[in-house]
Design a protein around this motif. Structure first.
Motif, short mmCIF file in Angstrom:
data_model
loop_
_atom_site.label_atom_id
_atom_site.label_comp_id
_atom_site.label_asym_id
_atom_site.label_seq_id
_atom_site.Cartn_x
_atom_site.Cartn_y
_atom_site.Cartn_z
N PHE A 177 0.81 -1.21 0.00
CA PHE A 177 0.00 0.00 0.00
C PHE A 177 0.85 1.27 0.00
O PHE A 177 0.47 2.30 -0.55
CB PHE A 177 -0.93 -0.01 1.22
N SER A 178 2.03 1.20 0.62
CA SER A 178 2.87 2.40 0.73
C SER A 178 3.32 2.90 -0.63
O SER A 178 3.58 4.10 -0.80
CB SER A 178 4.10 2.11 1.60
N THR A 179 3.42 2.01 -1.62
CA THR A 179 3.80 2.43 -2.97
C THR A 179 2.76 3.38 -3.55
O THR A 179 3.09 4.39 -4.17
CB THR A 179 3.96 1.21 -3.89
N ALA A 180 1.49 3.06 -3.33
CA ALA A 180 0.42 3.92 -3.82
C ALA A 180 0.44 5.26 -3.11
O ALA A 180 0.18 6.31 -3.72
CB ALA A 180 -0.93 3.23 -3.64
N GLU A 181 0.75 5.26 -1.82
CA GLU A 181 0.79 6.51 -1.06
C GLU A 181 1.84 7.46 -1.60
O GLU A 181 1.69 8.68 -1.53
CB GLU A 181 1.06 6.22 0.41
N LYS A 182 2.94 6.92 -2.14
CA LYS A 182 4.05 7.74 -2.62
C LYS A 182 3.90 8.13 -4.09
O LYS A 182 4.80 8.76 -4.65
CB LYS A 182 5.37 6.99 -2.43
N SER A 183 2.80 7.76 -4.72
CA SER A 183 2.65 7.96 -6.16
C SER A 183 1.57 8.99 -6.47
O SER A 183 0.63 9.18 -5.70
CB SER A 183 2.30 6.63 -6.84
N HIS A 184 1.75 9.64 -7.63
CA HIS A 184 0.74 10.57 -8.11
C HIS A 184 -0.36 9.86 -8.90
O HIS A 184 -1.51 10.32 -8.93
CB HIS A 184 1.38 11.62 -9.02
N ILE A 185 0.01 8.76 -9.55
CA ILE A 185 -0.92 8.03 -10.42
C ILE A 185 -0.85 6.55 -10.07
O ILE A 185 0.25 5.97 -10.01
CB ILE A 185 -0.59 8.23 -11.91
N VAL A 186 -1.99 5.93 -9.84
CA VAL A 186 -2.07 4.49 -9.58
C VAL A 186 -2.82 3.85 -10.74
O VAL A 186 -3.95 4.26 -11.06
CB VAL A 186 -2.79 4.20 -8.25
N ILE A 187 -2.19 2.87 -11.38
CA ILE A 187 -2.77 2.21 -12.56
C ILE A 187 -3.09 0.77 -12.19
O ILE A 187 -2.22 0.04 -11.70
CB ILE A 187 -1.79 2.25 -13.75
N THR A 188 -4.31 0.35 -12.44
CA THR A 188 -4.71 -1.01 -12.09
C THR A 188 -5.76 -1.49 -13.08
O THR A 188 -6.26 -0.73 -13.90
CB THR A 188 -5.26 -1.05 -10.66
#
Length: 680
Positions: A177-188
């Motif tokens: 989850f921490s990766t998403a917190e550090k990102s501007h864009i989440v692609i799934t």
């Protein structure tokens, strides 16, 4: 940067530039929290690095709002990308938050997704893809470290300084989850996000995303998509699609804020110029189970093609399939005269039908393979690798090669099945829309052909498509009315059983005397004329001559030409393919046999319970296959290797008479066993 502007700043200058105290800046430099260099015991600060640091250090909520992306006057962006961005911007500025954008395949939806957040999103962006392939393409386009594929870098939408520390894109593949917190864009993809809600969806606060962009949005009506979008109810939502209605004919949610027509995309050279061809028979002979053959004229075919039973009989007819094969190969060979190895994609009714079609292409000396979802993943990958490296001439698929499959050399679409609604028809045709030569609408390699049989009523789908292009209200009324063919009661009740052959009347023969052709897109005459005048002016020619050229080139909407000549079939190749089909049919019959008596393929009923059958296989399927092969060999009256093509075809054409006695024999043995061994 101006020539007089300083590149490097002193501590005092940097503090003034950043609006920080000198002591604070000094501490940050010592601790490595800001880009700085020490020269002769003094701190020096590169202005460009400080600017990049300031942009990257700004709160995530303002990153997209304050980053000045080069969009409005960027000629590296395509017309629909710039225009759609502007329309969405105006839409959100008016206080609305659920936008629908329709642009055809090949016009840059991935690029549009990449630029939409700038100036619009007050926080993180969630990008939802329909499948893994598109998810990967979206991530590649928004990965600032990917210097070859990053869309912002390729088009100059952002410069190197702006991309020094962002935007940061990620997928959920790491499982952290921490990766998403550090990102501007989440692609799934929606399956990943919604299938295990405890792992992902429930972890995200309802305000975690400020904007949601859905690619291929005709999937967004599914319950899983709705749940994801509903989770972030305050987020701005943009749905992107090539067709703004679902496969179930329901209109997509949201306000249609921008629509780029297929016609415009063709004129700009974003997609191929497509032509549709229909095998038109002068006569068709159908044989019904309860009476002798009946011959129908072309006028009869035109009247009956709307009947589901008739169009399906045409689709499954080996005779009609041969004429589609010959016509589609003629178009393929015509395209290959440019020296480009164009390829063909075909769609069949079901897997067994796809194998029959594949053999027809192979018999004519063309390499062909079948692709379907029940194949092991490694087998699917092998077929796709052969397609992409040019080994295959033809690929025959069943519900595969969906959104995101990008292979421009697919230029002929051969259709061997009826389509009852427009959306899946356009989605399949979309596989041949991508151009070989970009931005050149007149290039001979940027032509595509759709080939089918007039009796499948697919000219009606094309008529619907043209109404859709004109935004015809009557068309929309039909689309959203929910009209669908009546589902047979036995299918609805789940009581159907597999058969050796497809039910319904059989086409025994047809005489083809013409090929009907029409353009897939029909540009408005004035639009074509204006575009032609502009091009002639750029070439230094007299634009006034455009009117005369238009008059000479004007064609009838539906044109008739001579039918394709049949391709030579070598007797040896014909025999090889007929043997292969009979072997495949034997396996199919074994499955049908077990299906009809209701036993599992991997079970042990036949070898250990029904011993009176006298077959000693390892499991039910092996025993059933032995029974089928024995019955076929008995019918042939000789070893299969000694049988002629004609003898093998005679068995292939009458498999129900092979299956019937076996089914009765096996059912009797099963009933005898059940009576002798009653359940407690």
């Amino acid at each position: 940067m101006n020539s007089g502007e300083k590149t490097w700043l002193t501590l005092d200058e940097a503090a003034a530039h950043l609006g920080l105290g000198k002591t604070v800046l000094y501490s940050m430099a010592r601790e490595g929290r800001i880009p700085a260099s020490k020269v002769a015991q003094k701190w020096a600060f590169e202005k460009a690095s400080l600017d990049a640091w300031m942009r990257a250090s700004q709160p995530l909520e303002t990153f997209f709002l304050k980053t000045d992306a080069n969009i409005d006057r960027n000629n590296a962006l395509r017309e629909p990308q710039r225009d759609a961005y502007t329309r969405v911007q105006d839409f959100f500025a008016a206080g609305k938050n659920y936008a629908l954008v329709q642009i055809p395949v090949g016009c840059g939806k991935t690029g549009l997704v990449s630029i939409l957040p700038f100036g619009l999103s007050a926080g993180r962006v969630l990008v939802i893809a329909p499948n893994l392939q598109i998810k990967k393409e979206l991530f590649d386009a928004m990965d600032v470290t990917n210097r070859r594929k990053c869309f912002w870098r390729m088009t100059g939408a952002l410069n190197d300084s702006q991309m020094a520390l962002g935007p940061i894109a990620c997928t959920l593949d790491s499982g952290n989850f921490s990766t998403a917190e550090k990102s501007h864009i989440v692609i799934t993809n929606v399956q990943q996000l919604a299938t295990n809600t405890e792992k992902w969806l429930d972890q995200f606060d309802s305000r975690f995303f400020a904007m949601i962009v859905v690619d291929e949005a005709h999937h967004s009506a599914a319950e899983s998509w709705r749940n994801v979008i509903a989770r972030f109810k305050d987020a701005k939502v943009v749905l992107l699609t090539a067709t703004p209605f679902r496969s179930d004919r329901q209109k997509l949610e949201g306000d249609l804020v921008y629509r780029y027509s297929f016609r415009s995309a063709t004129l700009r050279g974003y997609i191929k110029r497509l032509r549709a061809s229909y095998v038109a028979p002068a006569e068709v002979e159908l044989t019904f189970t309860d009476k002798s053959g009946t011959t129908y004229s072309l006028d009869d075919v035109l009247k009956m093609k709307e009947e589901e039973w008739f169009s399906r009989s045409i689709a499954l007819s080996p005779v009609c399939n041969k004429h589609i094969v010959d016509s589609s190969l003629a178009k393929l060979e015509e395209l290959r005269q440019t020296g480009t190895q164009h390829q063909l994609v075909a769609v069949a009714c079901h897997i067994d039908h796809a194998k029959t079609v594949r053999s027809l292409y192979r018999e004519r000396g063309f390499t062909a393979e079948v692709l379907h979802s029940k194949m092991p993943p490694e087998a699917q990958d092998e077929v796709l690798a052969q397609l992409k490296n040019g080994t295959l001439d033809c690929i025959v698929q069943v519900q595969m090669l969906g959104e995101g499959f990008d292979h421009p050399k697919l230029s002929v679409a051969a259709i061997f099945r009826p389509y009852r609604s427009l959306a899946p028809y356009i989605q399949f045709v979309g596989r041949i829309m991508r151009v070989v030569v970009k931005n050149d609408p007149t290039h001979p390699d940027n032509i595509g052909h759709i080939v089918t049989h007039l009796g499948m009523n697919l000219d009606a789908r094309l008529k619907e498509f043209k109404e859709f292009e004109r935004d015809d209200q009557a068309f929309w009324d039909r689309v959203i009315s929910g009209e669908e063919p009546e589902v047979p009661p036995e299918v609805r009740a789940g009581d159907t059983r597999l058969r050796a052959t497809d039910a319904g009347p059989v086409v025994r023969g047809e005489i083809v005397d013409s090929l009907w052709e029409e353009d897939f897109t029909s540009p408005e005459e004035q639009q074509v004329l204006d575009d032609l005048k502009k091009r002639m002016e750029l070439l230094g020619l007299d634009p006034a001559a455009a009117d005369e050229l238009m008059a000479k080139s004007k064609r009838e909407p539906m044109r008739r030409s001579s039918p394709a000549e049949g391709f030579l079939v070598l007797p040896q190749r014909k025999l090889q393919e007929t043997r292969k089909r009979l072997n495949e049919k034997s396996h199919h019959l074994a499955k049908v046999l077990l299906n009809q008596i209701g036993v599992e393929m991997k079970g042990l009923d036949l070898p250990y319970k029904y011993t009176s059958l006298g077959v000693n296989g390892t499991d039910n399927f092996t025993c059933a296959l032995m029974m089928v092969n024995k019955a076929i060999n008995k019918r042939l009256g000789k070893p299969r290797g000694d049988a002629s093509t004609e003898e093998l075809e005679a068995v292939l054409g009458d498999l129900d008479s092979v299956l019937g006695p076996l089914s009765r024999q096996l059912r009797k043995v099963k009933d005898d066993y059940d009576r002798a061994h009653p359940k407690a």
